[in-house]
Design a protein around this motif. Structure first.
Motif, short mmCIF file in Angstrom:
data_model
loop_
_atom_site.label_atom_id
_atom_site.label_comp_id
_atom_site.label_asym_id
_atom_site.label_seq_id
_atom_site.Cartn_x
_atom_site.Cartn_y
_atom_site.Cartn_z
N ALA A 174 -37.85 10.79 32.31
CA ALA A 174 -38.45 11.68 33.31
C ALA A 174 -37.70 11.55 34.63
CB ALA A 174 -39.93 11.34 33.52
N ILE A 175 -37.71 12.65 35.39
CA ILE A 175 -37.19 12.66 36.76
C ILE A 175 -38.29 13.23 37.65
CG2 ILE A 175 -35.41 13.51 38.32
CD1 ILE A 175 -33.56 13.80 35.90
N SER A 176 -38.77 12.44 38.57
CA SER A 176 -39.88 12.86 39.41
C SER A 176 -39.43 13.92 40.40
CB SER A 176 -40.44 11.66 40.18
OG SER A 176 -39.61 11.35 41.29
N PRO A 177 -40.38 14.63 41.02
CA PRO A 177 -40.00 15.62 42.04
C PRO A 177 -39.20 15.02 43.18
CG PRO A 177 -42.28 15.96 41.36
CD PRO A 177 -41.82 14.68 40.72
N ASP A 178 -39.34 13.71 43.43
CA ASP A 178 -38.59 13.03 44.49
C ASP A 178 -37.24 12.48 44.02
OD1 ASP A 178 -40.61 13.48 46.35
OD2 ASP A 178 -41.67 11.65 45.78
N GLY A 179 -36.91 12.70 42.73
CA GLY A 179 -35.63 12.24 42.23
C GLY A 179 -35.62 10.85 41.64
N ASP A 180 -36.80 10.25 41.44
CA ASP A 180 -36.86 8.95 40.79
C ASP A 180 -36.58 9.10 39.30
OD1 ASP A 180 -37.50 7.49 43.07
OD2 ASP A 180 -39.64 7.86 42.84
N LEU A 181 -35.85 8.15 38.74
CA LEU A 181 -35.54 8.10 37.31
C LEU A 181 -36.53 7.16 36.65
CD1 LEU A 181 -31.69 7.75 37.77
CD2 LEU A 181 -32.95 9.85 37.30
N LEU A 182 -37.18 7.63 35.57
CA LEU A 182 -38.33 6.90 35.04
C LEU A 182 -38.28 6.81 33.51
CD1 LEU A 182 -40.49 9.06 37.31
CD2 LEU A 182 -40.58 6.59 37.54
N THR A 183 -38.91 5.74 33.02
CA THR A 183 -39.00 5.50 31.58
C THR A 183 -40.30 4.76 31.28
OG1 THR A 183 -37.82 4.53 29.67
CG2 THR A 183 -37.76 3.30 31.72
N PRO A 184 -40.85 4.86 30.08
CA PRO A 184 -42.11 4.19 29.80
C PRO A 184 -42.00 2.68 29.59
CG PRO A 184 -41.69 5.97 28.21
CD PRO A 184 -40.45 5.75 28.98
N ASP A 185 -40.79 2.18 29.34
CA ASP A 185 -40.64 0.80 28.88
C ASP A 185 -39.97 -0.08 29.94
OD1 ASP A 185 -38.82 -1.35 27.36
OD2 ASP A 185 -40.58 -0.92 26.13
N LEU A 186 -40.63 -1.17 30.31
CA LEU A 186 -40.13 -2.08 31.33
C LEU A 186 -38.80 -2.70 30.95
CD1 LEU A 186 -40.69 -3.64 33.99
CD2 LEU A 186 -41.87 -5.36 32.60
N HIS A 187 -38.64 -3.07 29.67
CA HIS A 187 -37.43 -3.74 29.23
C HIS A 187 -36.22 -2.79 29.22
CE1 HIS A 187 -39.86 -7.19 28.28
NE2 HIS A 187 -40.64 -6.45 27.50
N GLU A 188 -36.44 -1.55 28.78
CA GLU A 188 -35.36 -0.58 28.82
C GLU A 188 -34.98 -0.25 30.26
OE1 GLU A 188 -34.63 2.62 26.16
OE2 GLU A 188 -36.35 2.11 24.92
N ALA A 189 -35.98 -0.15 31.13
CA ALA A 189 -35.72 0.12 32.54
C ALA A 189 -34.82 -0.95 33.14
CB ALA A 189 -37.03 0.22 33.31
N ALA A 190 -35.08 -2.20 32.80
CA ALA A 190 -34.29 -3.31 33.35
C ALA A 190 -32.83 -3.21 32.92
CB ALA A 190 -34.90 -4.64 32.91
N VAL A 191 -32.59 -2.86 31.66
CA VAL A 191 -31.21 -2.74 31.18
C VAL A 191 -30.51 -1.56 31.84
CG1 VAL A 191 -29.79 -2.29 29.13
CG2 VAL A 191 -31.70 -3.89 28.99
N LYS A 192 -31.20 -0.43 31.93
CA LYS A 192 -30.61 0.74 32.60
C LYS A 192 -30.23 0.40 34.05
CE LYS A 192 -33.40 4.16 30.02
NZ LYS A 192 -32.41 5.14 29.51
N LYS A 193 -31.16 -0.23 34.75
CA LYS A 193 -30.93 -0.56 36.16
C LYS A 193 -29.73 -1.50 36.31
CE LYS A 193 -33.41 -2.21 40.26
NZ LYS A 193 -34.73 -2.67 40.77
N LYS A 194 -29.65 -2.49 35.45
CA LYS A 194 -28.54 -3.44 35.52
C LYS A 194 -27.21 -2.76 35.24
CE LYS A 194 -26.71 -7.52 35.90
NZ LYS A 194 -26.68 -8.24 37.19
N ALA A 195 -27.16 -1.94 34.19
CA ALA A 195 -25.91 -1.25 33.83
C ALA A 195 -25.49 -0.27 34.93
CB ALA A 195 -26.08 -0.53 32.50
#
Length: 250
Positions: A174-195
């Motif tokens: 998901a991409i919020s109206p403010d441009g935030d990049l979002l996902t349902p899973d905390l662990h996947e989010a951490a890997v995306k953010k790190k990469a």
């Protein structure tokens, strides 16, 4: 006009404009300030809108939980192919690139034909595809999440620490109206953010169904990434590419 009719009219108005002022809605409905505020309070309690200073905002629809790769491959197939083609244009000969798990990044990988590219990925499927195309590929280590074909966890984060990618290509739920990049899973989010932090150029690949949505976990924003997206879900080649802003130290 009874309360239910007024409230439905308010929701229809917000569906078109996303936001509205109190004065706009009073004129639209020809009601008093106190009547309108009662309607807005009722809608907010139902979770259908959010009152803000001077008006009201629509609530972005919530992105559902992760779907299986096989199901997602059947959705927006042509759009993903067009997005993937545009993403390939951002890869330069000899680049070291990171390719995130997902069906839109898969569409990119299927069309990749750039010499000398080295690939790191957290997707078993992507690693196999890249190897079959003759690329040098590294699959990061960690815990396997089968529904999204993604490697996650602390080991994956430690693995990524040693890399500096020329470019990273990422999916998002998901991409919020403010441009935030979002996902349902905390662990996947951490890997995306790190990469993303390890990538000199960051590209987010998303079809238009992901826009103006929300999900549970934020992993980045479009201030630090280029968005590649189809502008119209009915047009394969209607793509938009934002100018990449100057990257800040993060």
């Amino acid at each position: 006009m009874i309360a239910n009719e007024r409230q439905q009219r308010i929701l229809e108005y917000l569906a078109e404009r996303k936001n509205a002022s109190v004065n706009e809605l009073m004129d639209l409905l020809d009601v008093s300030d106190s009547t309108l505020r009662r309607d807005l309070l009722s809608l907010e309690k139902q979770g259908k809108c959010e009152r803000v200073h001077g008006g009201v905002s629509a609530i972005a629809p919530i992105q559902a939980e992760d779907q299986s790769m096989n199901l997602r491959r059947t959705e927006f197939h042509l759009e993903k192919k067009g997005i993937g083609r545009r993403a390939v244009d951002q890869v330069e000969e000899g680049d070291l690139i990171y390719i995130d798990a997902g069906t839109t990044t898969e569409a990119m990988l299927l069309q990749l034909d750039v010499p000398g590219v080295r690939i790191v990925t957290n997707s078993i499927n992507h690693a196999a595809l890249a190897a079959n195309k003759g690329y040098e590929v590294t699959l990061i280590g960690g815990q396997f999440k089968s529904i999204t074909d993604a490697i996650v966890g602390e080991e994956a984060l430690d693995f990524l620490e040693k890399y500096s990618f020329d470019a990273g290509f990422f999916g998002t739920n998901a991409i919020s109206p403010d441009g935030d990049l979002l996902t349902p899973d905390l662990h996947e989010a951490a890997v995306k953010k790190k990469a993303m932090r390890q990538s000199q150029r960051v590209y987010v690949l998303a079809d238009s169904s992901k826009l103006d949505k929300t999900s549970k976990i934020r992993f980045g924003d479009l201030q630090h990434a280029v968005l590649i997206c189809n502008e119209n879900p009915d047009l394969e080649n209607a793509l938009i590419l934002q100018d990449q802003p100057e990257r800040e130290k993060r």
